[in-house]
Write an enzyme that holds these catalytic residues in place. Structure first.
Site, PDB file in Angstrom:
ATOM      1  N   LYS A  26    -101.741  41.100 -21.897  1.00  0.00           N
ATOM      2  CA  LYS A  26    -103.401  40.648 -21.972  1.00  0.00           C
ATOM      3  C   LYS A  26    -104.132  41.992 -22.033  1.00  0.00           C
ATOM      4  CE  LYS A  26    -104.174  36.183 -21.517  1.00  0.00           C
ATOM      5  NZ  LYS A  26    -105.069  35.437 -22.407  1.00  0.00           N
TER       6      LYS A  26
ATOM      7  N   ASP B 133     -97.840  26.935 -33.624  1.00  0.00           N
ATOM      8  CA  ASP B 133     -97.769  28.402 -32.735  1.00  0.00           C
ATOM      9  C   ASP B 133     -98.549  29.253 -33.331  1.00  0.00           C
ATOM     10  OD1 ASP B 133     -96.949  30.633 -31.425  1.00  0.00           O
ATOM     11  OD2 ASP B 133     -94.783  30.057 -31.832  1.00  0.00           O
TER      12      ASP B 133
ATOM     13  N   THR C  35     -97.620  24.631 -23.426  1.00  0.00           N
ATOM     14  CA  THR C  35     -98.234  24.291 -21.893  1.00  0.00           C
ATOM     15  C   THR C  35     -99.531  23.318 -22.162  1.00  0.00           C
ATOM     16  OG1 THR C  35     -99.582  26.476 -22.163  1.00  0.00           O
ATOM     17  CG2 THR C  35     -97.278  26.436 -21.203  1.00  0.00           C
TER      18      THR C  35
ATOM     19  N   PHE D 234    -106.048  23.828 -20.206  1.00  0.00           N
ATOM     20  CA  PHE D 234    -106.889  23.554 -19.070  1.00  0.00           C
ATOM     21  C   PHE D 234    -108.343  24.058 -19.537  1.00  0.00           C
ATOM     22  CE2 PHE D 234    -108.303  25.506 -15.207  1.00  0.00           C
ATOM     23  CZ  PHE D 234    -109.423  24.573 -14.621  1.00  0.00           C
TER      24      PHE D 234
ATOM     25  N   TYR E 156     -97.298  39.035 -18.511  1.00  0.00           N
ATOM     26  CA  TYR E 156     -98.619  38.481 -18.646  1.00  0.00           C
ATOM     27  C   TYR E 156     -99.636  39.618 -18.808  1.00  0.00           C
ATOM     28  CZ  TYR E 156    -102.650  35.406 -18.071  1.00  0.00           C
ATOM     29  OH  TYR E 156    -103.797  34.780 -18.166  1.00  0.00           O
TER      30      TYR E 156
ATOM     31  N   ASP F 143    -103.109  24.526 -31.130  1.00  0.00           N
ATOM     32  CA  ASP F 143    -102.285  24.434 -30.001  1.00  0.00           C
ATOM     33  C   ASP F 143    -100.963  24.041 -30.267  1.00  0.00           C
ATOM     34  OD1 ASP F 143    -101.232  23.839 -27.074  1.00  0.00           O
ATOM     35  OD2 ASP F 143    -103.318  24.235 -26.550  1.00  0.00           O
TER      36      ASP F 143
ATOM     37  N   ASN G  93    -102.701  37.622 -35.390  1.00  0.00           N
ATOM     38  CA  ASN G  93    -102.749  36.556 -36.346  1.00  0.00           C
ATOM     39  C   ASN G  93    -104.259  35.783 -36.079  1.00  0.00           C
ATOM     40  OD1 ASN G  93    -100.277  36.786 -37.167  1.00  0.00           O
ATOM     41  ND2 ASN G  93     -99.383  35.175 -36.000  1.00  0.00           N
TER      42      ASN G  93
ATOM     43  N   THR H 204    -109.385  30.143 -11.913  1.00  0.00           N
ATOM     44  CA  THR H 204    -110.306  28.920 -12.228  1.00  0.00           C
ATOM     45  C   THR H 204    -109.775  27.756 -12.076  1.00  0.00           C
ATOM     46  OG1 THR H 204    -111.073  30.352 -13.921  1.00  0.00           O
ATOM     47  CG2 THR H 204    -111.483  27.831 -14.135  1.00  0.00           C
TER      48      THR H 204
END
Ligand code: UDP
Length: 327
Positions: A166, A65, A44, A20, A162, A40, A116, A192
């Protein structure tokens, strides 16, 4: 650290570029005169989000990936030995039901994936921008949230896959900055919304907009008094690019400080569409933050950025885009 804006004409790598926010960044950075390599794995993200770019010779798509080994060589091959001037790490599931369904992948992309991608940035002496999140503040005890707040995260709760991924990604980025002089930027993205959100991503804006359009009851988790601050995607990507081109190395909140309860969001959508589909209350997910609002003083003063699009305007644009796609 290199100073000033990212040099135009070279390759900017956008990991998660078919997602997105990532796909909107592909558009914006191409418009700014960069070449863009989108990496990508389409777990998702969606190819449809970048379909309009695929014939351009300043754009290339690498389906991969970012956790898999050999990323530096794979990128070099895809851009035919060209130079990468910046790496943006947007690769991660971001919607709570989606990352809760993929807990191990979410932890991996925040840890191995970040390592990576930093390796790619270091191989090219490129700038590295990490897409972090308001979730690093967890269920916040300070309101609004400034970048100096360390957060309130349950490290073993469901949501930690998650939040902690992060937080680790920020720690890894900061460590490379200190140890190796990595030219890094960290953006903390708040809620967002806008065109290209996947209709079934399970987030509150997508759920309520699609439910209202289809005349179904609007699902409210808990009593609906919890708050979020919603930023339209064009404002969000403008802020991210302003940070990318700046010399600001510490974390920066990029989000819209206008705060709404979930019930107020539902009412705004009902008003725009002039419908009254009713509400359906469901249990609140575990560790769901009760309040969230960015303090954007740093973005305002250091980047000269602030959002311009109101919730009502942004929702109207998103609804128009959904309607035109279904025609
Ligand atoms: N939520 C809701 N109805 C929905 C989906 C979400 O009331 O259909 C609530 C959710 O519990 C949370 C808020 O809306 O309090 C924002 O949820 P979202 O999944 O969009 O993102 P979050 O900010 O929690 O990551």
């Amino acid at each position: 650290m290199t100073a000033g804006p990212v040099e135009r004409g070279h390759w900017v790598l956008i990991a998660g570029g078919a997602g997105f926010i990532g796909s909107h960044l592909c558009d914006r950075l191409l418009d700014a005169g960069h070449r863009v390599i989108c990496v990508d794995d389409l777990s998702t993200g969606r190819r449809a989000n970048i379909a309009h770019l695929e014939r351009r010779d300043d754009f290339c798509f690498l389906e991969r990936d970012v956790c898999a080994g050999g990323l530096v060589d794979a990128v070099a091959a895809a851009i035919d030995g060209g130079r990468v001037s910046a790496v943006l790490h947007l690769a991660s599931p971001a919607s709570p039901p989606v990352y809760l369904a993929r807990p191990l992948e979410t932890l991996a992309v925040g840890s191995t994936g970040t390592a990576n991608l930093i390796a790619v940035a270091e191989a090219h002496a490129a700038r590295f921008l990490l897409a972090s999140t308001s979730e690093v503040y967890g269920d916040p005890l300070e309101h609004p949230q400034t970048e100096t707040y360390w957060g309130n995260v349950n490290p073993i709760g469901e949501r930690s896959v998650y939040d902690e991924a992060k937080r680790f990604a920020e720690a890894l980025t900061a460590a490379h900055q200190r140890a190796n002089g990595l030219d890094a930027r960290i953006v903390r993205i708040f809620n967002t919304y806008g065109p290209r959100m996947q209709p079934d991503d399970g987030r509150v804006v997508t759920n309520l907009v699609h439910q209202a359009l289809e005349g179904r009851p609007l699902t409210i988790y808990g009593d609906g008094t919890q708050t979020r601050s919603f930023c339209y995607v064009d404002d969000e990507t403008a802020g991210i690019v302003a940070l990318l081109d700046s010399d600001v190395t510490g974390p920066v909140n990029i989000g819209n400080p206008n705060e709404f309860t979930v019930l107020e969001l539902a009412n705004t959508i009902r008003t725009i569409l002039d419908v009254d589909p009713g509400l359906e209350h469901r249990p609140l997910p575990s560790d769901d933050p009760k309040i969230r609002q960015p303090d954007i003083t740093r973005a305002r003063t250091l980047l000269g950025w602030e959002p311009a699009i109101t919730l009502a305007d942004g929702l109207a644009r998103m609804i128009a885009s959904i309607r035109s796609a279904s025609n």
